[in-house]
Write a protein that holds these residues in place. Structure first.
Motif, PDB file in Angstrom:
ATOM      1  N   GLU A 154       0.687  46.517 -18.362  1.00  0.00           N
ATOM      2  CA  GLU A 154       0.103  47.705 -18.981  1.00  0.00           C
ATOM      3  C   GLU A 154      -1.309  47.975 -18.468  1.00  0.00           C
ATOM      4  O   GLU A 154      -1.706  49.139 -18.307  1.00  0.00           O
ATOM      5  CB  GLU A 154       0.094  47.562 -20.505  1.00  0.00           C
ATOM      6  CG  GLU A 154      -0.661  46.369 -21.035  1.00  0.00           C
ATOM      7  CD  GLU A 154      -0.500  46.205 -22.545  1.00  0.00           C
ATOM      8  OE1 GLU A 154      -0.044  47.174 -23.200  1.00  0.00           O
ATOM      9  OE2 GLU A 154      -0.811  45.111 -23.057  1.00  0.00           O
ATOM     10  N   ASP A 155      -2.054  46.929 -18.170  1.00  0.00           N
ATOM     11  CA  ASP A 155      -3.416  47.103 -17.671  1.00  0.00           C
ATOM     12  C   ASP A 155      -3.431  47.439 -16.178  1.00  0.00           C
ATOM     13  O   ASP A 155      -4.289  48.190 -15.719  1.00  0.00           O
ATOM     14  CB  ASP A 155      -4.245  45.851 -17.950  1.00  0.00           C
ATOM     15  CG  ASP A 155      -4.426  45.601 -19.437  1.00  0.00           C
ATOM     16  OD1 ASP A 155      -4.709  46.573 -20.158  1.00  0.00           O
ATOM     17  OD2 ASP A 155      -4.257  44.452 -19.879  1.00  0.00           O
ATOM     18  N   ALA A 197      -6.275  54.948 -13.247  1.00  0.00           N
ATOM     19  CA  ALA A 197      -6.614  56.093 -14.096  1.00  0.00           C
ATOM     20  C   ALA A 197      -7.920  55.855 -14.844  1.00  0.00           C
ATOM     21  O   ALA A 197      -8.717  56.778 -15.035  1.00  0.00           O
ATOM     22  CB  ALA A 197      -5.478  56.372 -15.074  1.00  0.00           C
ATOM     23  N   ARG A 198      -8.151  54.616 -15.263  1.00  0.00           N
ATOM     24  CA  ARG A 198      -9.421  54.297 -15.940  1.00  0.00           C
ATOM     25  C   ARG A 198     -10.592  54.463 -14.977  1.00  0.00           C
ATOM     26  O   ARG A 198     -11.637  55.019 -15.343  1.00  0.00           O
ATOM     27  CB  ARG A 198      -9.383  52.879 -16.487  1.00  0.00           C
ATOM     28  CG  ARG A 198      -8.563  52.710 -17.752  1.00  0.00           C
ATOM     29  CD  ARG A 198      -8.912  51.432 -18.504  1.00  0.00           C
ATOM     30  NE  ARG A 198      -8.194  51.339 -19.751  1.00  0.00           N
ATOM     31  CZ  ARG A 198      -7.172  50.524 -19.985  1.00  0.00           C
ATOM     32  NH1 ARG A 198      -6.753  49.710 -19.021  1.00  0.00           N
ATOM     33  NH2 ARG A 198      -6.572  50.496 -21.150  1.00  0.00           N
ATOM     34  N   LEU A 199     -10.434  53.983 -13.734  1.00  0.00           N
ATOM     35  CA  LEU A 199     -11.494  54.142 -12.738  1.00  0.00           C
ATOM     36  C   LEU A 199     -11.809  55.618 -12.499  1.00  0.00           C
ATOM     37  O   LEU A 199     -12.958  55.996 -12.297  1.00  0.00           O
ATOM     38  CB  LEU A 199     -11.086  53.488 -11.416  1.00  0.00           C
ATOM     39  CG  LEU A 199     -11.183  51.967 -11.302  1.00  0.00           C
ATOM     40  CD1 LEU A 199     -10.726  51.524  -9.912  1.00  0.00           C
ATOM     41  CD2 LEU A 199     -12.603  51.483 -11.571  1.00  0.00           C
ATOM     42  N   VAL A 243       5.581  49.247 -10.797  1.00  0.00           N
ATOM     43  CA  VAL A 243       4.249  49.213 -11.414  1.00  0.00           C
ATOM     44  C   VAL A 243       3.215  49.805 -10.450  1.00  0.00           C
ATOM     45  O   VAL A 243       2.348  50.593 -10.859  1.00  0.00           O
ATOM     46  CB  VAL A 243       3.857  47.771 -11.797  1.00  0.00           C
ATOM     47  CG1 VAL A 243       2.416  47.740 -12.333  1.00  0.00           C
ATOM     48  CG2 VAL A 243       4.814  47.203 -12.830  1.00  0.00           C
ATOM     49  N   ALA A 244       3.308  49.456  -9.162  1.00  0.00           N
ATOM     50  CA  ALA A 244       2.362  49.979  -8.172  1.00  0.00           C
ATOM     51  C   ALA A 244       2.450  51.501  -8.064  1.00  0.00           C
ATOM     52  O   ALA A 244       1.433  52.183  -7.934  1.00  0.00           O
ATOM     53  CB  ALA A 244       2.626  49.333  -6.813  1.00  0.00           C
ATOM     54  N   ILE A 245       3.659  52.040  -8.127  1.00  0.00           N
ATOM     55  CA  ILE A 245       3.838  53.493  -8.081  1.00  0.00           C
ATOM     56  C   ILE A 245       3.253  54.134  -9.332  1.00  0.00           C
ATOM     57  O   ILE A 245       2.558  55.148  -9.265  1.00  0.00           O
ATOM     58  CB  ILE A 245       5.331  53.836  -7.924  1.00  0.00           C
ATOM     59  CG1 ILE A 245       5.798  53.505  -6.501  1.00  0.00           C
ATOM     60  CG2 ILE A 245       5.589  55.311  -8.241  1.00  0.00           C
ATOM     61  CD1 ILE A 245       7.300  53.554  -6.322  1.00  0.00           C
ATOM     62  N   GLY A 246       3.529  53.528 -10.491  1.00  0.00           N
ATOM     63  CA  GLY A 246       2.967  54.061 -11.730  1.00  0.00           C
ATOM     64  C   GLY A 246       1.456  54.043 -11.724  1.00  0.00           C
ATOM     65  O   GLY A 246       0.813  55.010 -12.146  1.00  0.00           O
ATOM     66  N   ARG A 247       0.867  52.958 -11.218  1.00  0.00           N
ATOM     67  CA  ARG A 247      -0.592  52.867 -11.129  1.00  0.00           C
ATOM     68  C   ARG A 247      -1.154  53.975 -10.236  1.00  0.00           C
ATOM     69  O   ARG A 247      -2.156  54.611 -10.569  1.00  0.00           O
ATOM     70  CB  ARG A 247      -0.991  51.503 -10.584  1.00  0.00           C
ATOM     71  CG  ARG A 247      -2.490  51.318 -10.400  1.00  0.00           C
ATOM     72  CD  ARG A 247      -2.826  49.953  -9.823  1.00  0.00           C
ATOM     73  NE  ARG A 247      -2.236  49.763  -8.506  1.00  0.00           N
ATOM     74  CZ  ARG A 247      -2.304  48.629  -7.816  1.00  0.00           C
ATOM     75  NH1 ARG A 247      -2.919  47.580  -8.326  1.00  0.00           N
ATOM     76  NH2 ARG A 247      -1.747  48.541  -6.624  1.00  0.00           N
ATOM     77  N   ALA A 248      -0.493  54.215  -9.091  1.00  0.00           N
ATOM     78  CA  ALA A 248      -0.981  55.229  -8.153  1.00  0.00           C
ATOM     79  C   ALA A 248      -0.873  56.640  -8.711  1.00  0.00           C
ATOM     80  O   ALA A 248      -1.692  57.504  -8.385  1.00  0.00           O
ATOM     81  CB  ALA A 248      -0.204  55.132  -6.843  1.00  0.00           C
ATOM     82  N   LEU A 249       0.131  56.888  -9.556  1.00  0.00           N
ATOM     83  CA  LEU A 249       0.355  58.238 -10.083  1.00  0.00           C
ATOM     84  C   LEU A 249      -0.319  58.481 -11.433  1.00  0.00           C
ATOM     85  O   LEU A 249      -0.378  59.617 -11.888  1.00  0.00           O
ATOM     86  CB  LEU A 249       1.859  58.510 -10.212  1.00  0.00           C
ATOM     87  CG  LEU A 249       2.635  58.622  -8.897  1.00  0.00           C
ATOM     88  CD1 LEU A 249       4.121  58.801  -9.178  1.00  0.00           C
ATOM     89  CD2 LEU A 249       2.106  59.777  -8.063  1.00  0.00           C
ATOM     90  N   ALA A 250      -0.825  57.408 -12.063  1.00  0.00           N
ATOM     91  CA  ALA A 250      -1.366  57.534 -13.417  1.00  0.00           C
ATOM     92  C   ALA A 250      -2.552  58.483 -13.489  1.00  0.00           C
ATOM     93  O   ALA A 250      -2.780  59.139 -14.510  1.00  0.00           O
ATOM     94  CB  ALA A 250      -1.761  56.159 -13.956  1.00  0.00           C
ATOM     95  N   SER A 251      -3.321  58.587 -12.400  1.00  0.00           N
ATOM     96  CA  SER A 251      -4.491  59.475 -12.406  1.00  0.00           C
ATOM     97  C   SER A 251      -4.157  60.879 -11.915  1.00  0.00           C
ATOM     98  O   SER A 251      -5.051  61.693 -11.717  1.00  0.00           O
ATOM     99  CB  SER A 251      -5.597  58.878 -11.524  1.00  0.00           C
ATOM    100  OG  SER A 251      -5.144  58.771 -10.181  1.00  0.00           O
ATOM    101  N   ARG A 252      -2.868  61.155 -11.710  1.00  0.00           N
ATOM    102  CA  ARG A 252      -2.396  62.453 -11.204  1.00  0.00           C
ATOM    103  C   ARG A 252      -3.139  62.860  -9.928  1.00  0.00           C
ATOM    104  O   ARG A 252      -3.813  63.895  -9.882  1.00  0.00           O
ATOM    105  CB  ARG A 252      -2.548  63.539 -12.269  1.00  0.00           C
ATOM    106  CG  ARG A 252      -1.634  63.371 -13.463  1.00  0.00           C
ATOM    107  CD  ARG A 252      -1.754  64.541 -14.414  1.00  0.00           C
ATOM    108  NE  ARG A 252      -0.855  64.441 -15.544  1.00  0.00           N
ATOM    109  CZ  ARG A 252       0.392  64.901 -15.576  1.00  0.00           C
ATOM    110  NH1 ARG A 252       0.885  65.485 -14.499  1.00  0.00           N
ATOM    111  NH2 ARG A 252       1.136  64.791 -16.646  1.00  0.00           N
TER     112      ARG A 252
END
Length: 222
Positions: A101-102, A108-110, A147-156
C-alpha cells in the motif's frame, strides 16, 4: 505530447566514442501508445532515458508538452519527473522496506497528488486488495509488476515510460499485466512509450517503431 527531433547520443569507450543514436525523430500524441523495438544495442533504452530526463542528448531536442528538457535545471527536471511522468522498468524497483500500500502511494505522495478514490480504483483493477499489507519479497513477479504499474499511474502522469515492463514475466503473466496496463491507460489521458523486444507485445500498442543502428528504421500503425 512528445516530440523528439534529430537526437544524437554517444558514449565514451576505451576504443573511442560510441554513437548510439544518430538523428532520431519521434512523435507521440496524447493518449497514444507507441512500442519502440530494435535489436540489443540499437539505442532503445538510451532514448527512453533521454525522454525521462535521466540523461542529456549530445544534439537535437526533446520536447514534452511544449517544454524542452534541455532548458530545465536539474531541480526542475527532478520536479518534472515526480509530477508529469511515470516510469516502469523490467526490474520492478519496489521499495523493499515498504508494504504494498505504501509502495503504491509513494510516487503520488512525492507529486502531491495522492487521490484516495483513484488509489482505490487502481487497487481494485490491479487485483491488489488482498496484498496491501505484504512486502515486495512476499509477492510473485507478476504481482510486483502490477504494484509497479499502480505506483507509476497513481499520480496520473501525462506520459508513461516503460522499459521491457513484462520482460521478467512468463508469457501468460505478461499478457495479463499488459492488458491491465492498457485497460487503465484507456481511461486516462496518459500517453505510453514502451521499449520491448517482443513483436507480440508491440502489436498490442497503437503504433510500432523500430530502431536500427541508432536510427528509426520503420514505423507503423494498427
Amino acid at each position: 505530447m512528445l516530440l523528439v527531433k534529430d537526437v544524437f547520443k554517444s558514449y565514451a569507450t576505451a576504443q573511442g566514442p560510441l554513437t548510439v543514436l544518430r538523428g532520431v525523430d519521434l512523435q507521440l500524441g496524447q493518449k497514444e501508445s507507441l512500442a519502440l523495438m530494435g535489436e540489443s544495442g540499437s539505442g532503445k533504452s538510451t532514448l527512453l532515458h533521454l525522454v525521462a530526463g535521466l540523461d542529456q542528448p549530445d544534439a537535437g531536442t526533446i520536447e514534452v508538452e511544449g517544454r524542452r528538457l534541455e532548458t530545465l535545471s536539474e531541480a526542475q527536471l527532478a520536479h518534472w519527473r515526480r509530477t508529469e511522468i511515470g516510469l516502469v522498468f523490467q526490474q520492478f524497483n519496489l521499495i523493499g522496506s515498504l508494504k504494498v500500500e505504501d509502495n503504491l502511494a509513494f510516487q503520488a505522495r512525492l507529486a502531491g497528488r495522492l487521490t484516495p478514490q483513484w488509489q482505490a480504483e487502481l487497487i481494485e483493477r490491479l487485483g491488489l486488495g488482498s496484498l496491501l499489507k505484504r512486502y515486495p519479497e512476499q509477492l510473485s513477479g507478476g504481482q510486483q509488476q502490477r504494484v509497479a504499474i499502480g505506483r507509476a499511474l497513481a499520480s496520473r502522469p501525462k506520459l508513461l515510460l516503460a522499459d521491457e515492463p513484462t520482460g521478467n514475466l512468463d508469457e501468460n503473466t505478461s499478457d495479463e499485466v499488459l492488458q491491465l496496463l492498457l485497460d487503465l491507460l484507456a481511461d486516462s489521458p496518459t500517453s505510453l512509450l514502451m521499449v520491448t523486444h517482443s513483436p507480440r507485445i508491440a502489436a498490442r500498442l497503437g503504433r510500432q517503431a523500430v530502431l536500427h543502428l541508432g536510427r528509426l528504421a520503420a514505423e507503423g500503425e494498427r
